[in-house]
Design a protein around this motif. Structure first.
Motif, PDB file in Angstrom:
ATOM      1  N   UNK A  78       0.855  -0.752   0.125  1.00 52.28           N
ATOM      2  CA  UNK A  78       0.139  -0.067  -0.153  1.00 52.28           C
ATOM      3  C   UNK A  78       0.972   1.351  -0.301  1.00 52.28           C
ATOM      4  N   UNK A  79       0.768   2.562  -0.463  1.00 56.27           N
ATOM      5  CA  UNK A  79       1.019   3.742  -0.665  1.00 56.27           C
ATOM      6  C   UNK A  79       0.371   4.563   0.224  1.00 56.27           C
ATOM      7  N   UNK A  80       0.785   5.685   1.072  1.00 58.95           N
ATOM      8  CA  UNK A  80       0.394   6.492   2.189  1.00 58.95           C
ATOM      9  C   UNK A  80      -0.616   7.664   1.424  1.00 58.95           C
ATOM     10  N   UNK A  81      -1.255   8.471   1.394  1.00 57.41           N
ATOM     11  CA  UNK A  81      -1.761   9.008   1.028  1.00 57.41           C
ATOM     12  C   UNK A  81      -0.753  10.576   0.204  1.00 57.41           C
ATOM     13  N   UNK A  82       0.393  10.304   0.895  1.00 59.99           N
ATOM     14  CA  UNK A  82       1.078  10.812  -0.123  1.00 59.99           C
ATOM     15  C   UNK A  82       1.593  10.536  -1.113  1.00 59.99           C
ATOM     16  N   UNK A  83       1.438   8.531  -1.573  1.00 58.25           N
ATOM     17  CA  UNK A  83       1.477   8.332  -2.699  1.00 58.25           C
ATOM     18  C   UNK A  83       3.061   7.228  -2.660  1.00 58.25           C
ATOM     19  N   UNK A  84       4.094   7.232  -0.892  1.00 60.11           N
ATOM     20  CA  UNK A  84       4.761   6.785  -1.090  1.00 60.11           C
ATOM     21  C   UNK A  84       4.599   5.732  -0.510  1.00 60.11           C
ATOM     22  N   UNK A  85       5.321   4.890  -0.662  1.00 62.71           N
ATOM     23  CA  UNK A  85       5.022   2.989  -0.336  1.00 62.71           C
ATOM     24  C   UNK A  85       5.595   3.042   1.260  1.00 62.71           C
ATOM     25  N   UNK A  86       4.309   2.582   1.723  1.00 61.88           N
ATOM     26  CA  UNK A  86       4.914   1.957   3.026  1.00 61.88           C
ATOM     27  C   UNK A  86       5.048   1.080   3.104  1.00 61.88           C
ATOM     28  N   UNK A  87       5.619   0.438   4.619  1.00 62.25           N
ATOM     29  CA  UNK A  87       6.296  -1.251   4.268  1.00 62.25           C
ATOM     30  C   UNK A  87       5.326  -2.060   4.037  1.00 62.25           C
ATOM     31  N   UNK A  88       6.187  -3.346   4.010  1.00 60.91           N
ATOM     32  CA  UNK A  88       4.174  -4.176   3.594  1.00 60.91           C
ATOM     33  C   UNK A  88       4.124  -4.715   4.736  1.00 60.91           C
ATOM     34  N   UNK A  89       2.243  -5.146   4.877  1.00 61.22           N
ATOM     35  CA  UNK A  89       1.840  -5.731   5.581  1.00 61.22           C
ATOM     36  C   UNK A  89       2.182  -7.252   5.398  1.00 61.22           C
ATOM     37  N   UNK A  90       1.909  -8.078   6.043  1.00 59.04           N
ATOM     38  CA  UNK A  90       2.371  -9.168   5.489  1.00 59.04           C
ATOM     39  C   UNK A  90       0.355  -9.809   6.074  1.00 59.04           C
ATOM     40  N   UNK A  91      -0.002 -11.074   5.455  1.00 57.60           N
ATOM     41  CA  UNK A  91      -1.563 -12.075   5.326  1.00 57.60           C
ATOM     42  C   UNK A  91      -1.151 -13.629   5.422  1.00 57.60           C
ATOM     43  N   UNK A  92      -1.964 -14.152   6.030  1.00 55.90           N
ATOM     44  CA  UNK A  92      -1.527 -15.705   6.025  1.00 55.90           C
ATOM     45  C   UNK A  92      -2.267 -16.255   4.138  1.00 55.90           C
ATOM     46  N   UNK A  93      -1.136 -16.881   3.646  1.00 55.68           N
ATOM     47  CA  UNK A  93      -1.563 -17.907   2.302  1.00 55.68           C
ATOM     48  C   UNK A  93      -2.591 -18.504   3.248  1.00 55.68           C
ATOM     49  N   UNK A  94      -3.578 -18.432   2.299  1.00 58.07           N
ATOM     50  CA  UNK A  94      -4.349 -19.696   2.320  1.00 58.07           C
ATOM     51  C   UNK A  94      -5.279 -20.353   0.111  1.00 58.07           C
ATOM     52  N   UNK A  95      -4.649 -21.362   0.559  1.00 56.15           N
ATOM     53  CA  UNK A  95      -5.221 -21.273  -1.120  1.00 56.15           C
ATOM     54  C   UNK A  95      -6.564 -21.234  -1.609  1.00 56.15           C
ATOM     55  N   UNK A  96      -6.628 -20.415  -2.542  1.00 55.37           N
ATOM     56  CA  UNK A  96      -7.565 -20.523  -2.794  1.00 55.37           C
ATOM     57  C   UNK A  96      -8.364 -19.124  -2.661  1.00 55.37           C
ATOM     58  N   UNK A  97      -7.817 -18.430  -2.048  1.00 56.27           N
ATOM     59  CA  UNK A  97      -8.051 -17.097  -1.351  1.00 56.27           C
ATOM     60  C   UNK A  97      -7.461 -15.902  -1.625  1.00 56.27           C
ATOM     61  N   UNK A  98      -6.896 -15.889  -2.944  1.00 58.25           N
ATOM     62  CA  UNK A  98      -6.168 -14.563  -3.111  1.00 58.25           C
ATOM     63  C   UNK A  98      -7.141 -13.943  -3.799  1.00 58.25           C
ATOM     64  N   UNK A  99      -6.705 -12.782  -3.079  1.00 59.16           N
ATOM     65  CA  UNK A  99      -7.819 -11.564  -4.176  1.00 59.16           C
ATOM     66  C   UNK A  99      -7.127 -10.053  -4.838  1.00 59.16           C
ATOM     67  N   UNK A 100      -7.562 -10.032  -6.551  1.00 61.69           N
ATOM     68  CA  UNK A 100      -6.676  -8.724  -6.940  1.00 61.69           C
ATOM     69  C   UNK A 100      -6.706  -7.284  -6.630  1.00 61.69           C
ATOM     70  N   UNK A 101      -5.524  -6.693  -6.042  1.00 55.91           N
ATOM     71  CA  UNK A 101      -4.849  -5.867  -5.089  1.00 55.91           C
ATOM     72  C   UNK A 101      -4.393  -4.492  -6.349  1.00 55.91           C
ATOM     73  N   UNK A 102      -3.864  -3.501  -5.567  1.00 56.31           N
ATOM     74  CA  UNK A 102      -3.460  -2.344  -5.901  1.00 56.31           C
ATOM     75  C   UNK A 102      -2.303  -2.559  -7.191  1.00 56.31           C
ATOM     76  N   UNK A 103      -1.971  -2.104  -7.708  1.00 51.21           N
ATOM     77  CA  UNK A 103      -0.598  -2.491  -8.850  1.00 51.21           C
ATOM     78  C   UNK A 103      -0.308  -3.836  -9.766  1.00 51.21           C
ATOM     79  N   UNK A 104      -1.809  -3.827  -9.818  1.00 53.84           N
ATOM     80  CA  UNK A 104      -2.042  -5.029 -10.274  1.00 53.84           C
ATOM     81  C   UNK A 104      -0.938  -6.723 -10.076  1.00 53.84           C
ATOM     82  N   UNK A 105      -1.880  -6.632  -7.849  1.00 55.19           N
ATOM     83  CA  UNK A 105      -0.825  -7.673  -7.417  1.00 55.19           C
ATOM     84  C   UNK A 105      -1.937  -8.297  -6.858  1.00 55.19           C
ATOM     85  N   UNK A 106      -1.438  -9.836  -6.154  1.00 54.71           N
ATOM     86  CA  UNK A 106      -2.626 -10.487  -5.748  1.00 54.71           C
ATOM     87  C   UNK A 106      -2.220 -10.374  -4.240  1.00 54.71           C
ATOM     88  N   UNK A 107      -3.316 -10.824  -3.725  1.00 51.75           N
ATOM     89  CA  UNK A 107      -2.632 -10.844  -1.646  1.00 51.75           C
ATOM     90  C   UNK A 107      -3.457 -11.409  -1.057  1.00 51.75           C
TER      91      UNK A 107
END
Length: 194
Positions: A78-107
Motif C-alpha cells: 500500500x501507499x500512504x496518502x501522499x503516494x509513498x510506499x509503506x512498509x509491507x504488511x503480511x497476510x496468511x496464505x490460504x490456497x484459493x483465497x487470493x484477491x486482486x489488489x493494487x498495482x496488479x498484485x494478488x494478495x
C-alpha cells in the motif's frame, strides 16, 4: 552506476523477462519449486510473494511451502496518502483465497499483520530483477522491500528469487539496501551469497 544506468538495467532486465516464452517460464517455476525441499521450514514461518507477470515463481511454489509444513505469509503493498510506499504488511496464505489488489498484485484477504511480522520469518523469498554475488538486489524501484527488510531477523535466510541469467557479478547498492543472504535460481538452486 548512476541512477539512470540503474534504471536502464531495470528496463533491460524486464524486456529480457518478457521475451522468455511461457513454456520456459513454467519450466523454471517448476524447477524453483523443486529446490524448496532443501529448506528446513516445517513449523517455521516463510515470507514469500505471489509472482506478477514474468516474475519467477508460481502459486504451486506457495502450495509446496505449505506442504512442507511452513506458515506462509504474503505481502500486502500500500501507499500512504501522499503516494509513498509503506512498509509491507503480511497476510496468511490460504490456497484459493487470493484477491486482486493494487498495482496488479494478488494478495491474501484481511486480516493483515504489521510490517514487523517479517521478523518472525526464518526464510524470506524476495522478488528481484537481479541480484549480485555480494547480495545486492535490484528490485522494481518502488521501495516496498527496502522499507520492510530491515525488520527481518538477523538469522533469517533472505533469498532473492531470479532467473539464472539474473545472478550478476555486480549491482549498485544503496546505503539503505538490505543484502540478500542467498539466491534461488532454476538451475543453481539455493546458493549462499557474500
Amino acid at each position: 552506476m548512476s541512477p539512470r544506468s540503474k534504471s536502464q538495467l531495470r528496463t533491460a532486465l524486464l524486456q529480457n523477462r518478457r521475451s522468455v516464452p511461457e513454456a520456459v517460464r513454467e519450466g523454471e517455476a517448476e524447477a524453483l519449486r523443486g529446490w524448496l525441499s532443501g529448506l528446513k521450514i516445517s513449523g517455521r514461518t516463510v515470507c514469500a510473494y505471489v509472482p506478477v507477470g514474468s516474475e519467477p515463481g508460481s502459486i504451486a511454489l506457495l502450495d509446496t511451502l505449505l506442504e512442507l509444513g511452513a506458515r506462509v505469509l504474503l505481502p500486502v503493498a500500500r501507499n500512504d496518502a501522499a503516494g509513498i510506499p509503506l512498509p509491507l504488511q503480511w497476510g496468511k496464505y490460504r490456497p484459493g483465497t487470493l484477491v486482486a489488489a493494487e498495482f496488479g498484485l494478488r494478495e491474501p484477504p484481511p486480516p493483515w499483520l504489521p510490517a514487523e511480522t517479517i521478523g518472525e520469518a526464518d526464510v524470506i523469498l524476495v522478488p528481484a530483477l537481479a541480484v549480485d554475488r555480494s547480495g545486492a538486489r535490484l528490485g522494481r524501484g518502488a521501495g516496498f522491500y527496502d522499507r520492510t527488510l530491515h525488520h527481518a531477523a538477523a538469522t533469517a535466510q533472505v533469498i532473492a528469487v531470479v532467473r539464472d541469467d539474473e545472478l550478476l557479478d555486480e549491482i549498485p547498492a544503496e546505503p539503505h539496501d538490505v543484502a540478500m543472504t542467498h539466491v534461488l535460481t532454476p538451475k543453481r538452486g539455493i546458493v549462499a551469497l557474500r
